[in-house]
Motif scaffolding. Structure first.
Motif, PDB file in Angstrom:
ATOM      1  N   THR A  82       0.869  -0.738  -0.005  1.00  0.00           N
ATOM      2  CA  THR A  82      -0.416  -0.339   0.856  1.00  0.00           C
ATOM      3  C   THR A  82       0.907   1.538  -0.073  1.00  0.00           C
ATOM      4  OG1 THR A  82       0.033  -0.074   2.493  1.00  0.00           O
ATOM      5  CG2 THR A  82      -1.947  -0.711   0.796  1.00  0.00           C
ATOM      6  N   GLU A  83       0.487   2.351  -0.034  1.00  0.00           N
ATOM      7  CA  GLU A  83       0.784   3.752  -0.809  1.00  0.00           C
ATOM      8  C   GLU A  83       0.508   4.984  -0.079  1.00  0.00           C
ATOM      9  OE1 GLU A  83       1.245   3.418  -5.347  1.00  0.00           O
ATOM     10  OE2 GLU A  83       2.513   1.942  -4.973  1.00  0.00           O
ATOM     11  N   GLU A  84      -0.434   4.726   0.736  1.00  0.00           N
ATOM     12  CA  GLU A  84      -0.427   5.644   1.615  1.00  0.00           C
ATOM     13  C   GLU A  84       0.471   6.902   1.723  1.00  0.00           C
ATOM     14  OE1 GLU A  84       0.499   2.563   5.260  1.00  0.00           O
ATOM     15  OE2 GLU A  84      -0.469   2.959   2.868  1.00  0.00           O
ATOM     16  N   LEU A  85       1.762   6.934   2.357  1.00  0.00           N
ATOM     17  CA  LEU A  85       2.878   7.548   2.808  1.00  0.00           C
ATOM     18  C   LEU A  85       3.268   8.688   1.920  1.00  0.00           C
ATOM     19  CD1 LEU A  85       4.303   7.328   4.995  1.00  0.00           C
ATOM     20  CD2 LEU A  85       6.053   6.865   3.353  1.00  0.00           C
ATOM     21  N   GLN A  86       2.615   7.654   0.313  1.00  0.00           N
ATOM     22  CA  GLN A  86       2.802   9.127  -0.904  1.00  0.00           C
ATOM     23  C   GLN A  86       1.692   9.980  -1.102  1.00  0.00           C
ATOM     24  OE1 GLN A  86       5.470   8.486  -2.210  1.00  0.00           O
ATOM     25  NE2 GLN A  86       5.945   7.142  -1.527  1.00  0.00           N
ATOM     26  N   ASP A  87       0.580   9.592  -0.278  1.00  0.00           N
ATOM     27  CA  ASP A  87      -1.341  10.191   0.276  1.00  0.00           C
ATOM     28  C   ASP A  87      -0.224  11.478   0.621  1.00  0.00           C
ATOM     29  OD1 ASP A  87      -2.621  11.980   0.235  1.00  0.00           O
ATOM     30  OD2 ASP A  87      -4.550   9.859   0.262  1.00  0.00           O
ATOM     31  N   GLU A  88      -0.699  13.168   0.051  1.00  0.00           N
ATOM     32  CA  GLU A  88       0.321  13.556   0.643  1.00  0.00           C
ATOM     33  C   GLU A  88      -0.728  14.086   2.491  1.00  0.00           C
ATOM     34  OE1 GLU A  88       0.296  17.405  -1.586  1.00  0.00           O
ATOM     35  OE2 GLU A  88       2.347  16.964  -2.299  1.00  0.00           O
ATOM     36  N   ARG A  89      -2.195  14.153   2.137  1.00  0.00           N
ATOM     37  CA  ARG A  89      -3.047  13.909   3.115  1.00  0.00           C
ATOM     38  C   ARG A  89      -2.551  12.775   3.712  1.00  0.00           C
ATOM     39  NH1 ARG A  89      -8.104  12.652  -0.608  1.00  0.00           N
ATOM     40  NH2 ARG A  89      -6.993  11.508  -1.246  1.00  0.00           N
ATOM     41  N   TYR A  90      -2.135  12.031   4.254  1.00  0.00           N
ATOM     42  CA  TYR A  90      -2.159  10.786   4.991  1.00  0.00           C
ATOM     43  C   TYR A  90      -0.520  11.387   5.470  1.00  0.00           C
ATOM     44  CZ  TYR A  90      -0.090   6.894   7.200  1.00  0.00           C
ATOM     45  OH  TYR A  90       0.906   5.609   7.893  1.00  0.00           O
ATOM     46  N   ALA A  91      -0.105  11.868   4.513  1.00  0.00           N
ATOM     47  CA  ALA A  91       1.541  12.145   5.197  1.00  0.00           C
ATOM     48  C   ALA A  91       1.574  13.438   6.181  1.00  0.00           C
ATOM     49  CB  ALA A  91       2.452  12.651   3.684  1.00  0.00           C
ATOM     50  N   ALA A  92       0.624  14.268   5.725  1.00  0.00           N
ATOM     51  CA  ALA A  92       0.762  15.290   7.085  1.00  0.00           C
ATOM     52  C   ALA A  92       0.315  15.125   8.078  1.00  0.00           C
ATOM     53  CB  ALA A  92      -0.341  16.627   6.253  1.00  0.00           C
ATOM     54  N   ASN A  93       0.105  13.888   8.294  1.00  0.00           N
ATOM     55  CA  ASN A  93      -0.448  13.806   9.658  1.00  0.00           C
ATOM     56  C   ASN A  93      -1.390  14.495  10.385  1.00  0.00           C
ATOM     57  OD1 ASN A  93      -0.628  11.788  11.885  1.00  0.00           O
ATOM     58  ND2 ASN A  93       1.649  12.482  12.728  1.00  0.00           N
ATOM     59  N   PRO A  94      -2.791  14.104   9.462  1.00  0.00           N
ATOM     60  CA  PRO A  94      -3.940  15.190  10.274  1.00  0.00           C
ATOM     61  C   PRO A  94      -4.857  13.911  11.125  1.00  0.00           C
ATOM     62  CG  PRO A  94      -4.552  14.151   7.656  1.00  0.00           C
ATOM     63  CD  PRO A  94      -2.805  13.693   8.141  1.00  0.00           C
ATOM     64  N   VAL A  95      -5.695  14.566  12.233  1.00  0.00           N
ATOM     65  CA  VAL A  95      -6.460  13.516  12.934  1.00  0.00           C
ATOM     66  C   VAL A  95      -6.901  12.343  12.815  1.00  0.00           C
ATOM     67  CG1 VAL A  95      -6.700  15.604  15.141  1.00  0.00           C
ATOM     68  CG2 VAL A  95      -8.483  15.342  13.066  1.00  0.00           C
ATOM     69  N   ASN A  96      -7.329  12.915  11.451  1.00  0.00           N
ATOM     70  CA  ASN A  96      -8.298  11.993  10.504  1.00  0.00           C
ATOM     71  C   ASN A  96      -6.870  10.962   9.984  1.00  0.00           C
ATOM     72  OD1 ASN A  96      -7.675  13.579   8.413  1.00  0.00           O
ATOM     73  ND2 ASN A  96      -9.757  12.971   7.733  1.00  0.00           N
ATOM     74  N   ARG A  97      -6.235  10.875   9.931  1.00  0.00           N
ATOM     75  CA  ARG A  97      -4.315  10.148   8.684  1.00  0.00           C
ATOM     76  C   ARG A  97      -5.238   8.347   9.095  1.00  0.00           C
ATOM     77  NH1 ARG A  97      -1.071   9.593  13.115  1.00  0.00           N
ATOM     78  NH2 ARG A  97      -2.166   7.329  13.139  1.00  0.00           N
ATOM     79  N   CYS A  98      -5.513   8.192   9.931  1.00  0.00           N
ATOM     80  CA  CYS A  98      -6.228   6.631   9.763  1.00  0.00           C
ATOM     81  C   CYS A  98      -7.077   6.558   8.706  1.00  0.00           C
ATOM     82  CB  CYS A  98      -6.831   5.715  10.809  1.00  0.00           C
ATOM     83  SG  CYS A  98      -5.477   5.887  12.138  1.00  0.00           S
ATOM     84  N   TYR A  99      -8.290   7.876   8.516  1.00  0.00           N
ATOM     85  CA  TYR A  99      -8.535   7.210   7.032  1.00  0.00           C
ATOM     86  C   TYR A  99      -7.868   6.897   5.761  1.00  0.00           C
ATOM     87  CZ  TYR A  99     -11.624   8.636   2.833  1.00  0.00           C
ATOM     88  OH  TYR A  99     -12.892   8.961   2.151  1.00  0.00           O
ATOM     89  N   PHE A 100      -7.291   7.932   5.305  1.00  0.00           N
ATOM     90  CA  PHE A 100      -6.530   7.625   4.325  1.00  0.00           C
ATOM     91  C   PHE A 100      -5.968   6.863   4.019  1.00  0.00           C
ATOM     92  CE2 PHE A 100      -6.509  11.661   5.815  1.00  0.00           C
ATOM     93  CZ  PHE A 100      -7.877  13.050   4.355  1.00  0.00           C
ATOM     94  N   CYS A 101      -5.554   6.232   5.363  1.00  0.00           N
ATOM     95  CA  CYS A 101      -4.664   4.864   4.730  1.00  0.00           C
ATOM     96  C   CYS A 101      -5.636   3.846   5.201  1.00  0.00           C
ATOM     97  CB  CYS A 101      -4.250   3.909   6.752  1.00  0.00           C
ATOM     98  SG  CYS A 101      -3.235   2.755   6.512  1.00  0.00           S
ATOM     99  N   LYS A 102      -6.637   3.476   5.441  1.00  0.00           N
ATOM    100  CA  LYS A 102      -7.776   2.099   5.205  1.00  0.00           C
ATOM    101  C   LYS A 102      -8.317   2.711   3.710  1.00  0.00           C
ATOM    102  CE  LYS A 102      -8.539   0.056   8.922  1.00  0.00           C
ATOM    103  NZ  LYS A 102      -7.314   0.446   9.400  1.00  0.00           N
TER     104      LYS A 102
END
Length: 272
Positions: A82-102
């Motif tokens: 999985t490539e969640e780390l390539q998603d800037e929204r995930y990498a910014a580490n917001p409180v809903n980070r887990c949404y982008f991972c899932k």
């Protein structure tokens, strides 16, 4: 044996799995997904497939353990990158980070299910999880991912007891959320930070600690490790403090601090 109420929930679980077969199981190797996988294997036989998401946020030891456990259960298992780390929204580490991972995970699983003729994707949310704010739940709803443990009404304590009955090694395992959870919200998640955390936690584990976290704190140009261990293990820190500090510095940290309050459960702190 489990209580009649729990036994009834297990039958409900089997019925839910059967109604949605064949199923792709999102498998992490944790308490809930391990029991779900074992239950699915027992109820569906080969009409299921376990898929493990692999990324820099998953420790190599955790991946090895999950693959070994799937083999012990007798379930077919595949690893998908999985490539969640390539998603800037995930990498910014917001409180809903887990949404982008899932969302990234379920996107990959949805392709597998559609291409291979699986009727559903299932993940390990349990009945207790409904009492917590979990951003990943929104992604599950959007992808129509089922949560049979939750829908059967199985609680965490029941899942642990049922896991003991099945002889699963995860029955008493502590919670182990992904490595990104060690980074405070708002501090970017990077592959380098995740690798440092993994090295740090491997060091703490090698010193004999069972329940702990290495928090990754980026303070200007300095990166510090805040070590939290379970209260009942705190007394063991003093004899290994020198080795702990030197080991974490070798892992890449500029400074090390030991949290005198120890590790608190997820419900008593901002993040796990």
């Amino acid at each position: 044996m489990s209580a009649p109420e729990t036994a009834a929930k297990v039958e409900r679980l089997r019925g839910l799995l059967g109604a949605h077969a064949p199923v792709v199981i999102a498998f992490s190797g944790g308490v809930d997904s391990a029991y779900l996988l074992a239950a699915a294997r027992g109820a569906l036989g080969d009409r299921m497939l376990a898929v493990i998401a692999d990324s820099p946020s998953l420790p190599r030891q955790a991946l090895e353990d999950a693959l070994r456990l799937a083999a012990e259960i007798g379930a077919r298992v595949e690893v998908v990158a999985t490539e969640e780390l390539q998603d800037e929204r995930y990498a910014a580490n917001p409180v809903n980070r887990c949404y982008f991972c899932k969302a990234e995970l379920f996107t990959k699983l949805d392709v597998i299910a559609r291409e291979r003729g699986y009727a559903a994707i299932a993940y390990g949310e349990n009945a207790d999880d409904m009492l917590q704010v979990r951003p990943g739940r929104l992604a599950a709803e959007q992808f129509q991912v089922i949560a049979p443990l939750r829908d059967a009404g199985l609680t965490k304590s029941e899942i642990r007891e049922l896991s003991r009955e099945l002889g699963l090694p995860t029955a008493d395992a502590p919670a182990q959320p992904c490595l990104s959870s060690r980074i405070p919200h708002g501090t970017p998640v990077t592959a380098g930070a995740l690798a440092m955390i993994e090295r740090g936690e491997a060091l703490v584990r090698s010193l004999g600690f069972k329940v702990f976290r290495v928090r990754h704190l980026a303070l200007g140009t300095e990166t510090r490790a805040r070590v939290q261990v379970a209260p009942d293990e705190m007394a063991r820190i003093a004899p290994v403090t020198e080795a702990l500090i030197s080991g974490l510095r070798a892992a890449g940290y500029d400074g090390v601090e030991i949290d005198p309050e120890g590790y608190r459960s997820p419900g008593s702190q901002q993040q796990k």
